[in-house]
Design an enzyme around this catalytic site. Structure first.
Site, PDB file in Angstrom:
ATOM      1  N   LYS A  21      15.290   0.213   5.099  1.00 22.10           N
ATOM      2  CA  LYS A  21      14.823   0.862   3.865  1.00 22.10           C
ATOM      3  C   LYS A  21      14.965   2.390   3.958  1.00 22.10           C
ATOM      4  O   LYS A  21      15.447   3.047   3.031  1.00 22.10           O
ATOM      5  CB  LYS A  21      13.355   0.456   3.639  1.00 22.10           C
ATOM      6  CG  LYS A  21      12.619   1.189   2.560  1.00 22.10           C
ATOM      7  CD  LYS A  21      12.869   0.624   1.196  1.00 22.10           C
ATOM      8  CE  LYS A  21      12.184   1.456   0.119  1.00 22.10           C
ATOM      9  NZ  LYS A  21      12.618   1.123  -1.215  1.00 22.10           N
ATOM     10  N   LYS A  76       8.951  11.187  -0.364  1.00 18.91           N
ATOM     11  CA  LYS A  76       8.267  10.404   0.670  1.00 18.91           C
ATOM     12  C   LYS A  76       9.287   9.705   1.578  1.00 18.91           C
ATOM     13  O   LYS A  76       9.195   9.750   2.797  1.00 18.91           O
ATOM     14  CB  LYS A  76       7.356   9.368  -0.004  1.00 18.91           C
ATOM     15  CG  LYS A  76       6.716   8.410   0.972  1.00 18.91           C
ATOM     16  CD  LYS A  76       6.048   7.248   0.262  1.00 18.91           C
ATOM     17  CE  LYS A  76       5.904   6.088   1.207  1.00 18.91           C
ATOM     18  NZ  LYS A  76       5.331   4.903   0.604  1.00 18.91           N
ATOM     19  N   LEU A 123       0.831  -1.206   0.000  1.00 23.04           N
ATOM     20  CA  LEU A 123       0.000   0.000   0.000  1.00 23.04           C
ATOM     21  C   LEU A 123       0.868   1.259   0.000  1.00 23.04           C
ATOM     22  O   LEU A 123       2.039   1.204   0.375  1.00 23.04           O
ATOM     23  CB  LEU A 123      -0.903  -0.033   1.235  1.00 23.04           C
ATOM     24  CG  LEU A 123      -1.884  -1.221   1.228  1.00 23.04           C
ATOM     25  CD1 LEU A 123      -2.389  -1.532   2.625  1.00 23.04           C
ATOM     26  CD2 LEU A 123      -3.046  -0.943   0.266  1.00 23.04           C
ATOM     27  N   PRO A 124       0.282   2.403  -0.385  1.00 14.67           N
ATOM     28  CA  PRO A 124       1.115   3.604  -0.539  1.00 14.67           C
ATOM     29  C   PRO A 124       1.724   4.115   0.772  1.00 14.67           C
ATOM     30  O   PRO A 124       2.922   4.349   0.847  1.00 14.67           O
ATOM     31  CB  PRO A 124       0.143   4.643  -1.120  1.00 14.67           C
ATOM     32  CG  PRO A 124      -0.967   3.862  -1.729  1.00 14.67           C
ATOM     33  CD  PRO A 124      -1.078   2.595  -0.926  1.00 14.67           C
ATOM     34  N   THR A 155       6.270   0.781   2.038  1.00 10.78           N
ATOM     35  CA  THR A 155       7.274   1.642   2.671  1.00 10.78           C
ATOM     36  C   THR A 155       6.524   2.678   3.500  1.00 10.78           C
ATOM     37  O   THR A 155       5.911   3.597   2.938  1.00 10.78           O
ATOM     38  CB  THR A 155       8.138   2.360   1.619  1.00 10.78           C
ATOM     39  OG1 THR A 155       8.753   1.376   0.788  1.00 10.78           O
ATOM     40  CG2 THR A 155       9.222   3.199   2.285  1.00 10.78           C
TER      41      THR A 155
HETATM   42  P1  NAD Z   1       0.691   2.421  -6.137  1.00 10.06           P
HETATM   43  O1  NAD Z   1       0.063   3.704  -5.710  1.00 10.06           O
HETATM   44  O2  NAD Z   1       0.940   2.165  -7.575  1.00 10.06           O
HETATM   45  O3  NAD Z   1      -0.216   1.191  -5.601  1.00 10.06           O
HETATM   46  C1  NAD Z   1      -0.856   1.183  -4.361  1.00 10.06           C
HETATM   47  C2  NAD Z   1      -2.206   0.477  -4.515  1.00 10.06           C
HETATM   48  O4  NAD Z   1      -2.844   0.423  -3.251  1.00 10.06           O
HETATM   49  C3  NAD Z   1      -3.150   1.203  -5.468  1.00 10.06           C
HETATM   50  O5  NAD Z   1      -3.600   0.317  -6.476  1.00 10.06           O
HETATM   51  C4  NAD Z   1      -4.288   1.663  -4.564  1.00 10.06           C
HETATM   52  O6  NAD Z   1      -5.548   1.689  -5.211  1.00 10.06           O
HETATM   53  C5  NAD Z   1      -4.235   0.615  -3.468  1.00 10.06           C
HETATM   54  N1  NAD Z   1      -4.886   1.038  -2.246  1.00 10.06           N
HETATM   55  C6  NAD Z   1      -4.787   2.219  -1.591  1.00 10.06           C
HETATM   56  N2  NAD Z   1      -5.565   2.214  -0.481  1.00 10.06           N
HETATM   57  C7  NAD Z   1      -6.155   1.000  -0.438  1.00 10.06           C
HETATM   58  C8  NAD Z   1      -7.069   0.392   0.451  1.00 10.06           C
HETATM   59  N3  NAD Z   1      -7.542   1.055   1.532  1.00 10.06           N
HETATM   60  N4  NAD Z   1      -7.475  -0.858   0.193  1.00 10.06           N
HETATM   61  C9  NAD Z   1      -7.022  -1.536  -0.892  1.00 10.06           C
HETATM   62  N5  NAD Z   1      -6.149  -1.011  -1.788  1.00 10.06           N
HETATM   63  C10 NAD Z   1      -5.741   0.240  -1.552  1.00 10.06           C
HETATM   64  O7  NAD Z   1       2.025   2.290  -5.296  1.00 10.06           O
HETATM   65  P2  NAD Z   1       3.285   1.351  -5.624  1.00 10.06           P
HETATM   66  O8  NAD Z   1       4.206   2.068  -6.529  1.00 10.06           O
HETATM   67  O9  NAD Z   1       2.785   0.004  -5.973  1.00 10.06           O
HETATM   68  O10 NAD Z   1       4.011   1.348  -4.194  1.00 10.06           O
HETATM   69  C11 NAD Z   1       3.493   0.583  -3.120  1.00 10.06           C
HETATM   70  C12 NAD Z   1       4.469   0.711  -1.944  1.00 10.06           C
HETATM   71  O11 NAD Z   1       5.755   0.213  -2.363  1.00 10.06           O
HETATM   72  C13 NAD Z   1       4.691   2.151  -1.479  1.00 10.06           C
HETATM   73  O12 NAD Z   1       4.780   2.165  -0.087  1.00 10.06           O
HETATM   74  C14 NAD Z   1       6.012   2.524  -2.145  1.00 10.06           C
HETATM   75  O13 NAD Z   1       6.715   3.524  -1.416  1.00 10.06           O
HETATM   76  C15 NAD Z   1       6.741   1.201  -2.122  1.00 10.06           C
HETATM   77  N6  NAD Z   1       7.781   1.068  -3.159  1.00 10.06           N
HETATM   78  C16 NAD Z   1       7.513   1.443  -4.438  1.00 10.06           C
HETATM   79  C17 NAD Z   1       8.506   1.310  -5.421  1.00 10.06           C
HETATM   80  C18 NAD Z   1       8.248   1.728  -6.848  1.00 10.06           C
HETATM   81  O14 NAD Z   1       9.218   1.813  -7.628  1.00 10.06           O
HETATM   82  N7  NAD Z   1       7.000   1.978  -7.251  1.00 10.06           N
HETATM   83  C19 NAD Z   1       9.759   0.784  -5.084  1.00 10.06           C
HETATM   84  C20 NAD Z   1       9.985   0.355  -3.779  1.00 10.06           C
HETATM   85  C21 NAD Z   1       8.983   0.506  -2.819  1.00 10.06           C
END
Ligand code: NAD
Length: 293
Positions: free
Chosen positions: A170, A245, A64-65, A95
Site C-alpha cells: 500500500k 499521510k 482506524l485512522p 493504513t
Molecule cells: P475516518 O476518520 O473516517 O474513520 C475512522 C473511524 O475510527 C472514526 O469513526 C473514528 O471515530 C474511529 N476511531 C478512532 N479512534 C478510535 C478508537 N480508539 N476506538 C474506536 N474507534 C475509533 O477514516 P477512514 O476514511 O474511514 O479511513 C480509515 C483508514 O482507511 C485510514 O487508515 C485510511 O488511511 C484508510 N483508507 C482510507 C481511504 C479513504 O478514501 N477514506 C482509502 C483507503 C484507505
C-alpha cells in the site's frame, strides 16, 4: 460468522454494512456514538465498548485512522488482545506504519491469536459498493481463513507475503501515485505554458510513454476526462491530507531500511507545503495549484 468491527468512519461504515448483507452477525464499536447508533439501526449490533464488541466473535476487523489508534484499540487494557477469545482472527485494514502492525502481531501471537494486515485501495465508493482491493500480509493459513470474509467487502483479495507486507504494498503503491500526480501536474502546466492545448497534449501523451493510471483516471486538469476531481473544483476523491499521510508513511518506511527516496521525499514536502496553505481537504490532484500559479 460472528464478527466484531471497530472504526465506523468513511470506510468502516460501508464495509460493516456489506458484512451484514453477506449474512454475518456484526457487532460494531466506534468512539463516535452516532456512528454506532447509525449502524445499529441498519442491521449491526451496536456496542458501547471494545470488550463487548470482541467477546464471542471469531473475527475482529479494525478500520482506524492511524498507528496510534491501532495500538490503543489492540494493546490497551480494555482492548482487543486482552479481551478477545484465543484463536480469534484479527484483521487490521487501517493504513498505518509497518512497525505498529508487527508489534501488535507479536502481542497477538503471545495470546494465541492470528493477525493479518489488510489495507485497502478503492476509497469510500469501493467500501460502500463492496469493490475494495485488499492487499494482505500474514501467514498463508490466516490469509486463506480471511478470504471469504474479505470477499464480502472487496473484489480483489491478494496475498502479498508475511505480516506487514500488505502495508508495504500500500505504502509503495501510493508513493507511485503521489509522485506521479506531481509529475502530471508539472507536465500539464508546462504543456500549457509552452502553448499546447492541454486536451491535445492528453490525447497524444495518453497514447504515448507518458501514460499512467493517474493520467487516465485522476487528471489534474478539468474537462478532459470524466472522472477528474478537477471537473468539480477538486472535491475529493482522495483528499490531499490522506496523500500526505501515505507519503509520510513511505518516508518512515524508507528511513527504517536506510533507503534514500529523493522523489518520494520531495513529493512529501510539496504536499506539506500545499496543505499548510489550507488545502488539505481538496483532492490530491489539486497539487497542480502549487505549480500552475
Ligand atoms: P475516518 O476518520 O473516517 O474513520 C475512522 C473511524 O475510527 C472514526 O469513526 C473514528 O471515530 C474511529 N476511531 C478512532 N479512534 C478510535 C478508537 N480508539 N476506538 C474506536 N474507534 C475509533 O477514516 P477512514 O476514511 O474511514 O479511513 C480509515 C483508514 O482507511 C485510514 O487508515 C485510511 O488511511 C484508510 N483508507 C482510507 C481511504 C479513504 O478514501 N477514506 C482509502 C483507503 C484507505
Amino acid at each position: 460468522m460472528n464478527i466484531g468491527f471497530i472504526g465506523l468512519g468513511n470506510m468502516g461504515r460501508g464495509m460493516a454494512l456489506n458484512l451484514v448483507k453477506a449474512n454475518h452477525k456484526v457487532k460494531v464499536y466506534d468512539i463516535n456514538i452516532d456512528a454506532v447508533n447509525d449502524l445499529n439501526s441498519n442491521g449491526c449490533i451496536g456496542c458501547s465498548n471494545i470488550v463487548d464488541t470482541v467477546s464471542n466473535v471469531e473475527i475482529v476487523i479494525t478500520m482506524l485512522p492511524e498507528g496510534s489508534h491501532v495500538r490503543d484499540v489492540y494493546l490497551g487494557s480494555n482492548g482487543v488482545i486482552v479481551n478477545a477469545n484465543k484463536n480469534t482472527l484479527l484483521i487490521d485494514c487501517s493504513t498505518i506504519d509497518i512497525d505498529t502492525i508487527k508489534n501488535v502481531g507479536e502481542e497477538a501471537s503471545i495470546k494465541g491469536m492470528k493477525l493479518i494486515d489488510a489495507p485497502v485501495s478503492g476509497g469510500i465508493v469501493g467500501a460502500d459498493n463492496g469493490t475494495l482491493t485488499f492487499m494482505v500480509g500474514g501467514l498463508e493459513e490466516n490469509f486463506k481463513m480471511a478470504v471469504p470474509i474479505l470477499n464480502s467487502m472487496g473484489k480483489n483479495i491478494i496475498h502479498a507475503g508475511e505480516l506487514g507486507s500488505g502495508l508495504a504494498v500500500k505504502i509503495c503503491n501510493n508513493m507511485i501515485l503521489g509522485t506521479t500526480m506531481i509529475a502530471l501536474a508539472e507536465s500539464f502546466t508546462m504543456a500549457k505554458k509552452l502553448g499546447l492545448d492541454q486536451k491535445t497534449f492528453f490525447d497524444i501523451s495518453s497514447k504515448a510513454t507518458g501514460m499512467s493510471w493517474a493520467m487516465l483516471n485522476h487528471l489534474p486538469v478539468a474537462n478532459i476526462i470524466e472522472t477528474a476531481s478537477a471537473n468539480n473544483n477538486f472535491k475529493p476523491g482522495f483528499a490531499a491530507e490522506m496523500m500526505l499521510k501515505d507519503l509520510s508513511l513511505a518516508q518512515t518506511a524508507a528511513n527504517s531500511i536506510n533507503l534514500s527516496t529523493p522523489i518520494g521525499s520531495l513529493a512529501l514536502n510539496m504536499y506539506k507545503e500545499f496543505i499548510s496553505k489550507g488545502n488539505g481537504s481538496l483532492d490530491y490532484s489539486a497539487i497542480i495549484k502549487l505549480i500552475d500559479n
